[in-house]
Write a protein that holds these residues in place. Structure first.
Motif, short mmCIF file in Angstrom:
data_model
loop_
_atom_site.label_atom_id
_atom_site.label_comp_id
_atom_site.label_asym_id
_atom_site.label_seq_id
_atom_site.Cartn_x
_atom_site.Cartn_y
_atom_site.Cartn_z
N GLN A 1 0.82 -1.03 -0.05
CA GLN A 1 0.16 0.16 -0.13
C GLN A 1 0.80 1.16 0.31
O GLN A 1 0.60 2.26 -0.54
CB GLN A 1 -1.04 -0.18 1.08
CG GLN A 1 -2.29 1.27 1.24
CD GLN A 1 -3.00 1.08 -0.09
OE1 GLN A 1 -3.77 -0.34 0.17
NE2 GLN A 1 -3.77 2.45 -0.45
N TYR B 1 1.13 4.42 -2.81
CA TYR B 1 0.71 5.78 -2.60
C TYR B 1 2.56 6.69 -3.25
O TYR B 1 2.42 7.36 -4.07
CB TYR B 1 0.69 6.34 -1.51
CG TYR B 1 -0.47 6.26 -0.17
CD1 TYR B 1 -1.47 6.84 -0.62
CD2 TYR B 1 -0.08 5.18 0.75
CE1 TYR B 1 -2.55 6.75 -0.19
CE2 TYR B 1 -2.38 4.65 1.01
CZ TYR B 1 -3.44 5.64 0.34
OH TYR B 1 -3.81 5.74 1.21
N GLN C 1 -3.11 12.40 1.34
CA GLN C 1 -3.42 11.43 1.68
C GLN C 1 -2.79 10.32 1.98
O GLN C 1 -2.98 9.41 3.07
CB GLN C 1 -4.61 10.67 0.23
CG GLN C 1 -5.16 12.42 -0.39
CD GLN C 1 -5.30 11.41 -1.86
OE1 GLN C 1 -5.19 10.21 -2.26
NE2 GLN C 1 -7.03 12.08 -2.02
N TRP D 1 -3.42 8.27 6.02
CA TRP D 1 -2.80 6.28 5.99
C TRP D 1 -1.68 6.35 6.81
O TRP D 1 -1.66 5.64 7.23
CB TRP D 1 -2.18 6.08 4.96
CG TRP D 1 -2.48 4.73 4.14
CD1 TRP D 1 -3.39 4.06 4.35
CD2 TRP D 1 -0.63 4.15 4.25
NE1 TRP D 1 -3.20 3.07 4.34
CE2 TRP D 1 -2.02 2.96 4.02
CE3 TRP D 1 0.16 4.31 3.93
CZ2 TRP D 1 -0.47 1.93 4.58
CZ3 TRP D 1 0.97 3.12 4.02
CH2 TRP D 1 0.43 1.82 4.54
N SER E 1 -2.74 6.69 10.21
CA SER E 1 -3.67 5.85 10.85
C SER E 1 -2.71 4.62 11.09
O SER E 1 -3.27 3.40 11.38
CB SER E 1 -4.69 6.18 9.81
OG SER E 1 -4.29 4.92 8.12
N GLN E 2 -1.69 4.37 10.12
CA GLN E 2 -1.29 2.18 10.82
C GLN E 2 -0.32 2.49 11.66
O GLN E 2 -0.13 1.57 11.74
CB GLN E 2 -0.31 2.38 9.05
CG GLN E 2 -1.06 1.93 7.85
CD GLN E 2 -2.16 1.06 7.74
OE1 GLN E 2 -2.23 0.12 7.81
NE2 GLN E 2 -3.02 2.18 7.70
#
Length: 296
Positions: free
Chosen positions: A116, A120, A165, A169, A172-173
Protein backbone atom coordinates in the motif's frame (compact mmCIF):
# COMPACT_ATOMS: atom_id res chain seq x y z
CA UNK A 1 29.04 23.83 -7.98
CA UNK A 2 28.73 26.38 -5.18
CA UNK A 3 27.20 28.85 -7.62
CA UNK A 4 24.22 26.49 -7.91
CA UNK A 5 20.83 27.17 -6.35
CA UNK A 6 20.32 23.42 -5.89
CA UNK A 7 22.98 20.89 -4.90
CA UNK A 8 22.61 17.12 -4.61
CA UNK A 9 24.96 15.33 -2.24
CA UNK A 10 25.63 11.85 -0.88
CA UNK A 11 28.52 9.79 0.47
CA UNK A 12 29.89 6.26 0.34
CA UNK A 13 32.46 4.41 2.48
CA UNK A 14 35.92 3.34 1.32
CA UNK A 15 38.57 1.17 2.96
CA UNK A 16 41.83 3.04 3.60
CA UNK A 17 45.20 1.64 4.67
CA UNK A 18 46.46 3.08 7.93
CA UNK A 19 50.14 2.81 8.89
CA UNK A 20 49.21 2.94 12.56
CA UNK A 21 47.32 -0.34 12.16
CA UNK A 22 49.34 -2.60 9.82
CA UNK A 23 47.43 -5.40 8.18
CA UNK A 24 44.03 -3.76 8.51
CA UNK A 25 42.11 -0.80 7.12
CA UNK A 26 40.01 2.05 8.44
CA UNK A 27 36.88 3.51 6.82
CA UNK A 28 37.06 6.82 4.96
CA UNK A 29 34.30 8.52 2.96
CA UNK A 30 33.89 9.83 -0.55
CA UNK A 31 31.36 12.67 -0.86
CA UNK A 32 29.84 13.93 -4.09
CA UNK A 33 28.28 17.34 -4.81
CA UNK A 34 26.30 17.88 -8.02
CA UNK A 35 25.63 21.34 -9.38
CA UNK A 36 22.25 22.24 -10.88
CA UNK A 37 21.32 22.49 -14.55
CA UNK A 38 22.86 25.96 -14.85
CA UNK A 39 26.10 24.80 -13.23
CA UNK A 40 26.57 21.24 -14.53
CA UNK A 41 29.67 20.34 -12.57
CA UNK A 42 30.41 17.49 -10.16
CA UNK A 43 32.88 17.56 -7.28
CA UNK A 44 34.07 14.59 -5.23
CA UNK A 45 35.80 15.09 -1.89
CA UNK A 46 37.38 12.67 0.56
CA UNK A 47 37.32 12.72 4.37
CA UNK A 48 38.99 10.30 6.82
CA UNK A 49 35.65 9.77 8.59
CA UNK A 50 31.93 10.52 8.25
CA UNK A 51 32.19 13.55 10.49
CA UNK A 52 29.85 16.42 9.66
CA UNK A 53 32.95 18.57 9.12
CA UNK A 54 33.21 17.30 5.53
CA UNK A 55 29.98 18.76 4.11
CA UNK A 56 30.10 21.65 6.60
CA UNK A 57 33.47 22.77 5.25
CA UNK A 58 32.58 22.27 1.58
CA UNK A 59 29.27 24.15 1.87
CA UNK A 60 30.61 26.89 4.15
CA UNK A 61 29.02 30.20 3.14
CA UNK A 62 26.82 28.63 0.46
CA UNK A 63 23.46 30.40 0.45
CA UNK A 64 24.61 33.36 2.55
CA UNK A 65 22.94 35.86 0.21
CA UNK A 66 19.97 33.81 -1.07
CA UNK A 67 17.82 30.77 -0.38
CA UNK A 68 19.33 27.53 -1.68
CA UNK A 69 18.34 23.86 -1.58
CA UNK A 70 20.38 20.84 -0.49
CA UNK A 71 18.97 17.46 -1.53
CA UNK A 72 20.42 14.63 0.56
CA UNK A 73 19.54 11.66 2.74
CA UNK A 74 18.57 11.92 6.39
CA UNK A 75 22.17 11.87 7.70
CA UNK A 76 22.25 13.98 10.86
CA UNK A 77 25.53 15.60 9.86
CA UNK A 78 23.63 17.90 7.51
CA UNK A 79 21.39 19.26 10.29
CA UNK A 80 23.83 22.01 11.23
CA UNK A 81 23.87 23.20 7.62
CA UNK A 82 20.07 23.50 7.61
CA UNK A 83 20.28 25.42 10.91
CA UNK A 84 22.60 27.97 9.31
CA UNK A 85 25.78 26.88 11.07
CA UNK A 86 27.64 26.90 7.74
CA UNK A 87 26.63 30.51 7.20
CA UNK A 88 23.87 30.05 4.61
CA UNK A 89 20.11 29.84 4.24
CA UNK A 90 19.89 26.20 3.13
CA UNK A 91 16.57 24.39 2.73
CA UNK A 92 16.49 20.63 3.29
CA UNK A 93 15.08 18.51 0.46
CA UNK A 94 14.61 14.85 1.36
CA UNK A 95 14.60 11.86 -0.97
CA UNK A 96 11.52 9.80 -1.80
CA UNK A 97 13.74 7.02 -3.16
CA UNK A 98 15.09 6.49 0.37
CA UNK A 99 11.54 6.51 1.74
CA UNK A 100 10.44 4.00 -0.89
CA UNK A 101 13.42 1.74 -0.23
CA UNK A 102 12.59 1.45 3.46
CA UNK A 103 8.97 0.59 2.65
CA UNK A 104 10.13 -1.96 0.08
CA UNK A 105 12.54 -3.60 2.53
CA UNK A 106 9.62 -4.19 4.93
CA UNK A 107 7.66 -6.27 2.42
CA UNK A 108 8.74 -9.64 3.84
CA UNK A 109 7.39 -8.91 7.32
CA UNK A 110 4.31 -6.89 6.29
CA UNK A 111 3.52 -7.38 2.62
CA UNK A 112 0.08 -5.74 2.69
CA UNK A 113 1.13 -2.48 4.34
CA UNK A 114 4.35 -2.33 2.33
CA UNK A 115 2.44 -2.76 -0.95
CA UNK A 116 0.00 0.00 0.00
CA UNK A 117 2.82 2.39 0.86
CA UNK A 118 4.59 1.65 -2.41
CA UNK A 119 1.34 2.31 -4.28
CA UNK A 120 1.06 5.77 -2.72
CA UNK A 121 4.65 6.56 -3.68
CA UNK A 122 4.05 5.23 -7.20
CA UNK A 123 1.27 7.80 -7.58
CA UNK A 124 3.75 10.56 -6.81
CA UNK A 125 6.21 9.28 -9.40
CA UNK A 126 3.37 9.04 -11.91
CA UNK A 127 3.07 12.82 -11.68
CA UNK A 128 6.78 13.16 -12.47
CA UNK A 129 6.37 10.88 -15.49
CA UNK A 130 3.32 12.84 -16.63
CA UNK A 131 5.26 16.12 -16.47
CA UNK A 132 8.08 14.66 -18.55
CA UNK A 133 5.63 13.34 -21.13
CA UNK A 134 3.92 16.71 -21.43
CA UNK A 135 7.27 18.45 -21.83
CA UNK A 136 8.52 16.08 -24.51
CA UNK A 137 5.23 16.13 -26.44
CA UNK A 138 5.32 19.89 -26.98
CA UNK A 139 5.95 21.26 -30.44
CA UNK A 140 9.32 23.04 -30.56
CA UNK A 141 9.07 26.80 -30.46
CA UNK A 142 9.30 29.85 -28.27
CA UNK A 143 5.95 29.13 -26.64
CA UNK A 144 7.05 25.71 -25.31
CA UNK A 145 6.81 25.54 -21.53
CA UNK A 146 9.94 24.62 -19.56
CA UNK A 147 9.91 21.33 -17.68
CA UNK A 148 10.14 23.14 -14.35
CA UNK A 149 6.91 25.06 -15.00
CA UNK A 150 5.06 21.91 -16.06
CA UNK A 151 6.31 19.98 -13.04
CA UNK A 152 5.39 22.72 -10.59
CA UNK A 153 1.85 23.03 -11.94
CA UNK A 154 1.22 19.27 -11.90
CA UNK A 155 2.77 18.84 -8.46
CA UNK A 156 0.55 21.54 -6.99
CA UNK A 157 -2.51 20.08 -8.67
CA UNK A 158 -1.87 16.36 -8.14
CA UNK A 159 1.08 15.64 -5.85
CA UNK A 160 0.04 17.90 -2.97
CA UNK A 161 -3.34 16.22 -2.38
CA UNK A 162 -1.79 12.78 -2.85
CA UNK A 163 0.82 13.63 -0.25
CA UNK A 164 -1.95 14.64 2.12
CA UNK A 165 -3.65 11.30 1.65
CA UNK A 166 -0.38 9.41 2.07
CA UNK A 167 0.44 11.31 5.28
CA UNK A 168 -2.97 10.57 6.79
CA UNK A 169 -2.64 6.90 5.85
CA UNK A 170 0.86 6.62 7.36
CA UNK A 171 -0.34 7.98 10.69
CA UNK A 172 -3.40 5.70 10.66
CA UNK A 173 -1.16 2.64 10.38
CA UNK A 174 0.77 3.36 13.56
CA UNK A 175 -0.19 1.38 16.65
CA UNK A 176 -0.22 4.64 18.63
CA UNK A 177 -3.16 5.77 16.46
CA UNK A 178 -4.99 2.45 16.54
CA UNK A 179 -3.27 0.97 13.51
CA UNK A 180 -1.78 -2.52 13.09
CA UNK A 181 1.90 -1.56 12.65
CA UNK A 182 4.19 -1.83 15.68
CA UNK A 183 6.84 0.90 15.99
CA UNK A 184 9.84 -1.48 16.18
CA UNK A 185 8.80 -3.56 13.16
CA UNK A 186 10.51 -2.93 9.79
CA UNK A 187 7.33 -1.29 8.48
CA UNK A 188 6.96 0.72 11.67
CA UNK A 189 10.50 2.04 11.25
CA UNK A 190 9.80 2.89 7.61
CA UNK A 191 6.70 4.85 8.64
CA UNK A 192 8.61 6.65 11.39
CA UNK A 193 11.32 7.58 8.91
CA UNK A 194 8.77 9.02 6.48
CA UNK A 195 6.91 11.01 9.14
CA UNK A 196 10.14 12.37 10.67
CA UNK A 197 11.25 13.54 7.22
CA UNK A 198 7.81 14.64 6.06
CA UNK A 199 8.33 18.39 5.71
CA UNK A 200 11.59 17.86 3.81
CA UNK A 201 9.95 15.17 1.65
CA UNK A 202 7.27 17.65 0.56
CA UNK A 203 9.61 20.52 -0.37
CA UNK A 204 9.95 19.26 -3.97
CA UNK A 205 6.34 20.35 -4.63
CA UNK A 206 7.25 24.02 -4.08
CA UNK A 207 9.79 24.36 -6.90
CA UNK A 208 9.76 22.77 -10.35
CA UNK A 209 13.54 22.68 -10.51
CA UNK A 210 13.73 20.31 -7.54
CA UNK A 211 13.76 16.53 -8.00
CA UNK A 212 11.52 14.13 -6.12
CA UNK A 213 14.56 12.08 -5.08
CA UNK A 214 18.32 12.15 -4.73
CA UNK A 215 19.02 9.49 -7.34
CA UNK A 216 21.29 11.85 -9.27
CA UNK A 217 23.95 11.82 -6.56
CA UNK A 218 23.53 8.09 -5.94
CA UNK A 219 24.15 7.49 -9.64
CA UNK A 220 27.25 9.68 -9.48
CA UNK A 221 28.60 7.61 -6.59
CA UNK A 222 27.98 4.39 -8.49
CA UNK A 223 31.27 4.84 -10.35
CA UNK A 224 33.03 4.64 -6.96
CA UNK A 225 31.07 1.57 -5.86
CA UNK A 226 31.77 -0.29 -9.10
CA UNK A 227 35.46 0.56 -9.36
CA UNK A 228 36.00 -0.10 -5.64
CA UNK A 229 35.56 -3.81 -6.38
CA UNK A 230 38.71 -3.61 -8.51
CA UNK A 231 41.07 -1.39 -6.53
CA UNK A 232 39.68 -2.47 -3.11
CA UNK A 233 41.08 0.35 -0.97
CA UNK A 234 42.92 3.69 -0.91
CA UNK A 235 46.58 3.53 0.09
CA UNK A 236 46.30 6.48 2.46
CA UNK A 237 44.22 9.56 3.27
CA UNK A 238 46.34 11.47 0.78
CA UNK A 239 45.50 8.82 -1.82
CA UNK A 240 41.81 9.33 -1.02
CA UNK A 241 42.10 13.07 -1.71
CA UNK A 242 43.88 12.37 -5.00
CA UNK A 243 41.23 9.83 -6.01
CA UNK A 244 38.50 12.38 -5.27
CA UNK A 245 40.15 14.88 -7.62
CA UNK A 246 40.38 12.28 -10.39
CA UNK A 247 36.78 11.14 -9.84
CA UNK A 248 35.72 14.78 -10.17
CA UNK A 249 37.36 15.19 -13.56
CA UNK A 250 36.05 11.87 -14.87
CA UNK A 251 32.51 12.62 -13.67
CA UNK A 252 32.45 16.08 -15.25
CA UNK A 253 33.77 14.65 -18.52
CA UNK A 254 30.95 12.12 -18.53
CA UNK A 255 28.35 14.77 -17.67
CA UNK A 256 29.49 16.86 -20.64
CA UNK A 257 29.91 13.84 -22.92
CA UNK A 258 33.66 14.37 -23.23
CA UNK A 259 35.91 11.34 -23.79
CA UNK A 260 37.79 11.24 -20.49
CA UNK A 261 40.85 9.43 -21.86
CA UNK A 262 41.28 11.88 -24.74
CA UNK A 263 40.75 14.78 -22.35
CA UNK A 264 43.33 13.67 -19.77
CA UNK A 265 45.90 12.68 -22.39
CA UNK A 266 45.64 16.09 -24.07
CA UNK A 267 45.52 18.20 -20.90
CA UNK A 268 48.32 16.41 -19.07
CA UNK A 269 50.58 16.72 -22.11
CA UNK A 270 50.31 20.52 -22.26
CA UNK A 271 49.27 21.81 -18.85
CA UNK A 272 52.87 22.55 -17.80
CA UNK A 273 53.20 25.15 -20.56
CA UNK A 274 49.67 26.54 -20.23
CA UNK A 275 49.39 30.06 -18.72
CA UNK A 276 48.19 29.99 -15.12
CA UNK A 277 45.59 32.70 -15.71
CA UNK A 278 43.99 30.56 -18.44
CA UNK A 279 43.73 27.26 -16.57
CA UNK A 280 39.92 27.46 -16.66
CA UNK A 281 40.15 26.80 -20.42
CA UNK A 282 41.24 23.25 -19.56
CA UNK A 283 38.20 22.37 -17.47
CA UNK A 284 36.20 19.55 -19.12
CA UNK A 285 33.21 21.73 -20.04
CA UNK A 286 35.43 24.32 -21.79
CA UNK A 287 38.19 22.09 -23.12
CA UNK A 288 39.25 22.08 -26.75
CA UNK A 289 41.93 19.63 -27.94
CA UNK A 290 45.27 21.29 -28.70
CA UNK A 291 44.78 21.03 -32.46
CA UNK A 292 41.40 22.75 -32.29
CA UNK A 293 42.58 25.36 -29.76
CA UNK A 294 45.45 26.40 -32.05
CA UNK A 295 42.95 27.30 -34.77
CA UNK A 296 41.22 29.89 -32.57
Amino acid sequence: VLASRIIHTDDTPVDVLDREYPGTTKTGRFWVYLGDKDHPQIVFTYTPSRSRNGPMEFLKGWGKDRKVYLQADAYGGYDGIYLGEAGGHVIEVACFAHCRRKCYDARESDAATSTQALAYIRLLYDVEDQAKEQFESQAPGSDARPLSAIRLALRQELSVPRLGQFHAWLKSQQAAHGGPVLPKSPMGQAITYALNQWDALCVFTTDGDLDIDNNASENALRRVALSRKNWLFCGSDNGGHTAAVLFSFIAVCQRHKVNAFDYLRDVLSRIAAHPMHRLAELLPDRWLPAAAANLI
